[in-house]
Design a protein around this motif. Structure first.
Motif, PDB file in Angstrom:
ATOM      1  N   GLN A 231      -2.899  -4.658  -2.276  1.00 19.32           N
ATOM      2  CA  GLN A 231      -1.853  -3.671  -2.009  1.00 19.32           C
ATOM      3  C   GLN A 231      -1.157  -3.148  -3.267  1.00 19.32           C
ATOM      4  O   GLN A 231      -0.791  -1.962  -3.312  1.00 19.32           O
ATOM      5  CB  GLN A 231      -0.828  -4.252  -1.035  1.00 19.32           C
ATOM      6  CG  GLN A 231      -1.379  -4.416   0.369  1.00 19.32           C
ATOM      7  CD  GLN A 231      -0.413  -5.104   1.316  1.00 19.32           C
ATOM      8  OE1 GLN A 231       0.774  -5.256   1.018  1.00 19.32           O
ATOM      9  NE2 GLN A 231      -0.911  -5.537   2.480  1.00 19.32           N
ATOM     10  N   PRO A 232      -0.952  -3.948  -4.316  1.00 16.16           N
ATOM     11  CA  PRO A 232      -0.277  -3.407  -5.509  1.00 16.16           C
ATOM     12  C   PRO A 232      -0.999  -2.232  -6.157  1.00 16.16           C
ATOM     13  O   PRO A 232      -0.383  -1.445  -6.867  1.00 16.16           O
ATOM     14  CB  PRO A 232      -0.223  -4.609  -6.451  1.00 16.16           C
ATOM     15  CG  PRO A 232      -0.197  -5.794  -5.546  1.00 16.16           C
ATOM     16  CD  PRO A 232      -1.115  -5.421  -4.414  1.00 16.16           C
ATOM     17  N   GLY A 233      -2.300  -2.077  -5.895  1.00 18.50           N
ATOM     18  CA  GLY A 233      -3.036  -0.979  -6.511  1.00 18.50           C
ATOM     19  C   GLY A 233      -3.079   0.286  -5.687  1.00 18.50           C
ATOM     20  O   GLY A 233      -3.709   1.270  -6.085  1.00 18.50           O
ATOM     21  N   LEU A 234      -2.402   0.305  -4.547  1.00 19.03           N
ATOM     22  CA  LEU A 234      -2.482   1.453  -3.637  1.00 19.03           C
ATOM     23  C   LEU A 234      -1.241   2.329  -3.705  1.00 19.03           C
ATOM     24  O   LEU A 234      -0.115   1.835  -3.755  1.00 19.03           O
ATOM     25  CB  LEU A 234      -2.654   0.971  -2.194  1.00 19.03           C
ATOM     26  CG  LEU A 234      -4.093   0.901  -1.641  1.00 19.03           C
ATOM     27  CD1 LEU A 234      -4.624   2.288  -1.365  1.00 19.03           C
ATOM     28  CD2 LEU A 234      -5.003   0.164  -2.613  1.00 19.03           C
ATOM     29  N   THR A 235      -1.476   3.647  -3.705  1.00 15.98           N
ATOM     30  CA  THR A 235      -0.412   4.640  -3.676  1.00 15.98           C
ATOM     31  C   THR A 235      -0.751   5.677  -2.619  1.00 15.98           C
ATOM     32  O   THR A 235      -1.905   6.121  -2.543  1.00 15.98           O
ATOM     33  CB  THR A 235      -0.265   5.344  -5.043  1.00 15.98           C
ATOM     34  OG1 THR A 235      -0.019   4.363  -6.043  1.00 15.98           O
ATOM     35  CG2 THR A 235       0.863   6.353  -5.029  1.00 15.98           C
ATOM     36  N   PRO A 236       0.205   6.092  -1.782  1.00 10.11           N
ATOM     37  CA  PRO A 236      -0.088   7.129  -0.787  1.00 10.11           C
ATOM     38  C   PRO A 236      -0.402   8.459  -1.460  1.00 10.11           C
ATOM     39  O   PRO A 236      -0.027   8.696  -2.618  1.00 10.11           O
ATOM     40  CB  PRO A 236       1.197   7.204   0.037  1.00 10.11           C
ATOM     41  CG  PRO A 236       2.261   6.660  -0.856  1.00 10.11           C
ATOM     42  CD  PRO A 236       1.602   5.628  -1.717  1.00 10.11           C
ATOM     43  N   LEU A 237      -1.080   9.330  -0.733  1.00  6.25           N
ATOM     44  CA  LEU A 237      -1.423  10.640  -1.299  1.00  6.25           C
ATOM     45  C   LEU A 237      -0.176  11.444  -1.623  1.00  6.25           C
ATOM     46  O   LEU A 237      -0.158  12.205  -2.594  1.00  6.25           O
ATOM     47  CB  LEU A 237      -2.314  11.413  -0.316  1.00  6.25           C
ATOM     48  CG  LEU A 237      -3.718  10.847  -0.100  1.00  6.25           C
ATOM     49  CD1 LEU A 237      -4.481  11.715   0.890  1.00  6.25           C
ATOM     50  CD2 LEU A 237      -4.476  10.742  -1.408  1.00  6.25           C
ATOM     51  N   ALA A 238       0.865  11.300  -0.807  1.00  9.79           N
ATOM     52  CA  ALA A 238       2.139  11.961  -1.084  1.00  9.79           C
ATOM     53  C   ALA A 238       3.136  10.897  -1.546  1.00  9.79           C
ATOM     54  O   ALA A 238       3.498  10.006  -0.783  1.00  9.79           O
ATOM     55  CB  ALA A 238       2.663  12.669   0.165  1.00  9.79           C
ATOM     56  N   VAL A 239       3.560  10.987  -2.800  1.00 13.77           N
ATOM     57  CA  VAL A 239       4.532  10.034  -3.347  1.00 13.77           C
ATOM     58  C   VAL A 239       5.932  10.548  -3.027  1.00 13.77           C
ATOM     59  O   VAL A 239       6.277  11.683  -3.334  1.00 13.77           O
ATOM     60  CB  VAL A 239       4.353   9.881  -4.875  1.00 13.77           C
ATOM     61  CG1 VAL A 239       5.408   8.949  -5.447  1.00 13.77           C
ATOM     62  CG2 VAL A 239       2.948   9.361  -5.171  1.00 13.77           C
ATOM     63  N   SER A 240       6.735   9.695  -2.395  1.00 14.31           N
ATOM     64  CA  SER A 240       8.058  10.129  -1.959  1.00 14.31           C
ATOM     65  C   SER A 240       9.132   9.159  -2.446  1.00 14.31           C
ATOM     66  O   SER A 240       8.985   8.527  -3.493  1.00 14.31           O
ATOM     67  CB  SER A 240       8.069  10.261  -0.432  1.00 14.31           C
ATOM     68  OG  SER A 240       9.248  10.899   0.021  1.00 14.31           O
ATOM     69  N   HIS A 241      10.181   9.005  -1.675  1.00 13.55           N
ATOM     70  CA  HIS A 241      11.369   8.270  -2.104  1.00 13.55           C
ATOM     71  C   HIS A 241      11.115   6.789  -2.361  1.00 13.55           C
ATOM     72  O   HIS A 241      11.841   6.150  -3.126  1.00 13.55           O
ATOM     73  CB  HIS A 241      12.477   8.413  -1.060  1.00 13.55           C
ATOM     74  CG  HIS A 241      12.950   9.814  -0.874  1.00 13.55           C
ATOM     75  ND1 HIS A 241      13.650  10.500  -1.844  1.00 13.55           N
ATOM     76  CD2 HIS A 241      12.805  10.678   0.173  1.00 13.55           C
ATOM     77  CE1 HIS A 241      13.937  11.714  -1.398  1.00 13.55           C
ATOM     78  NE2 HIS A 241      13.435  11.855  -0.181  1.00 13.55           N
ATOM     79  N   GLY A 242      10.095   6.233  -1.724  1.00 11.81           N
ATOM     80  CA  GLY A 242       9.885   4.802  -1.852  1.00 11.81           C
ATOM     81  C   GLY A 242       9.527   4.333  -3.247  1.00 11.81           C
ATOM     82  O   GLY A 242       9.746   3.165  -3.593  1.00 11.81           O
ATOM     83  N   ARG A 243       9.012   5.222  -4.080  1.00  8.35           N
ATOM     84  CA  ARG A 243       8.540   4.797  -5.406  1.00  8.35           C
ATOM     85  C   ARG A 243       9.657   4.205  -6.262  1.00  8.35           C
ATOM     86  O   ARG A 243       9.440   3.234  -6.996  1.00  8.35           O
ATOM     87  CB  ARG A 243       7.886   5.974  -6.129  1.00  8.35           C
ATOM     88  CG  ARG A 243       7.222   5.568  -7.447  1.00  8.35           C
ATOM     89  CD  ARG A 243       6.493   6.742  -8.079  1.00  8.35           C
ATOM     90  NE  ARG A 243       5.758   6.307  -9.249  1.00  8.35           N
ATOM     91  CZ  ARG A 243       6.274   6.198 -10.471  1.00  8.35           C
ATOM     92  NH1 ARG A 243       7.567   6.486 -10.669  1.00  8.35           N
ATOM     93  NH2 ARG A 243       5.547   5.793 -11.487  1.00  8.35           N
TER      94      ARG A 243
END
Length: 394
Positions: A231-243
């Protein structure tokens, strides 16, 4: 054309719908639940999307995770399986010389995503050409493993092939590849609700599946399951507030994937209702639903093979709730623009009111008819398909 359970769906009564596999079909009770959720959201959008959404998503995700035999924390909602496949592929980093393994049965959209990331990272896509017709699941495993090299980084595979409806020997493939240091990305578009599935015991690195197909949820409901260590290597296609969220009460994976921008979440929130409604249509619940649909698909395959005088393309243990039957040569052969549909597909619908896909695979002139079996289908519908094919292929 009536069936005892067809009344639970709003399908056109004039159409023999033998193509549940393409987009699914959502029961009217589930669509009513979606309408209620949408009305609730529009009555006070800020309250719903800002203050109420998180526990609602948690609840829906928990119900789905129980069905998948998975840990809730490892499951995220996405809009469709193609979205899930692309999310994983765009998150990973590949180097020149890396090999990305797949099969010649892979779904076109997922294969396009694989080619895209390979081109941009200098990696090479390696395609294992599976035996067809296939005599055993082990023949699939042996063929895939023969293409693994020290440079293989990832294996992309359909759980159930869209073109051929083959149920892949997924557990054996995942374990054998993982023993060789290769993670598997499963395109499970057709898996959940068609075949029994335990993501906990499967152990695949990545599994993405649709809920709108065999689980009968509304369109726009799908999930991505990622093993905890990846999981640490995964990023959603749309990066939003959670980052850059300072919260510590939820995992980084949750914060990144649970909210990727304003959208209508009603489809995924209806997943529990879809599981309840469809699972409640037979006394044995989902186990009986899947078993009944499989029996129906096997019976349809046997009927069509007998009527068209062809042999089954795979063993029964590689059939789920869909089946393909190879068509004998006959009119017509060339697909028509703009949708590039086989004219036989169009004539079956226009002249016989039968909705069923005709698949040119692995390439024309070889063609197959792919039948789906859902609770609302009846034996007479497959008999009507056999009658129509016999007439049109003369």
């Amino acid at each position: 054309m009536s069936a005892p359970l067809r009344s639970h769906w709003g399908l056109d009564p004039q159409v023999r719908f033998l193509n549940h596999g393409s987009y699914g079909a959502c029961p009217t009770a589930v669509l009513q639940k979606q309408s209620e959720l949408r009305a609730r959201m529009e009555a006070e959008p800020v309250r719903f999307l800002h203050r109420e959404i998180e526990p609602l998503l948690d609840e829906a995700r928990g119900v789905l995770a129980d069905f998948l035999d998975a840990d809730t924390e490892d499951v995220s909602f996405v809009t469709n399986a193609t979205h899930g496949v692309t999310t994983v592929l765009r998150s990973l980093r590949f180097q020149p010389g890396d090999e990305l393994l797949t099969t010649d049965h892979e779904y076109n959209a997922s294969r396009n995503a694989l080619d895209f990331v390979a081109e941009h990272g200098g990696a090479k896509v390696v395609v294992a050409k599976l035996p067809w017709p296939v005599t055993s699941a082990q023949a699939i495993v042996d063929t895939v493993l023969a293409h693994v090299t020290p440079r293989t980084r990832l294996f992309l595979v359909d759980h159930v092939s869209s073109q051929t409806a083959l149920v892949m020997p997924l557990s054996k493939l995942v374990s054998e590849l993982r023993a060789r240091g290769v993670e598997t990305l499963v395109d499970g578009a057709h898996g959940p609700g068609q075949v029994p599935l335990s993501l906990r015991s499967l152990g695949a690195g990545y599994y993405t599946g649709n809920c709108h197909k065999w689980l009968c949820a509304p369109k726009g409901a799908a999930f991505l399951h990622v093993r905890r260590d990846l999981q640490p290597g995964l990023t959603p296609l749309a990066v939003s507030h959670g980052r850059n969220s300072p919260r510590t009460d939820r995992s980084r994976y949750r914060l990144l994937f649970d909210w990727t921008g304003t959208h209508d979440p009603s489809a995924v929130l209806c997943v529990p209702e879809a599981l309840r409604v469809v699972g409640g249509l037979l006394p044995g619940g989902w186990s009986e639903v899947m078993a009944a649909n499989r029996r129906k698909a096997l019976a349809a395959r046997a009927l069509l093979c007998e009527r068209l005088k062809v042999s089954p393309a795979c063993p029964e243990d590689m059939v789920g709730s869909m089946a393909v039957v190879t068509l004998p040569p006959g009119y017509p052969l060339e697909p028509e623009a703009p949708l590039y549909l086989d004219p036989l597909h169009l004539r079956l619908f226009d002249e016989h009111r039968i909705e069923v896909p005709i698949v040119a695979w692995p390439r024309p002139p070889e063609r197959h008819v792919r039948v789906s079996a859902q609770l609302y289908n009846t034996p007479d519908e497959y008999a009507a398909l056999a009658d129509a094919l016999e007439a049109l292929l003369r």
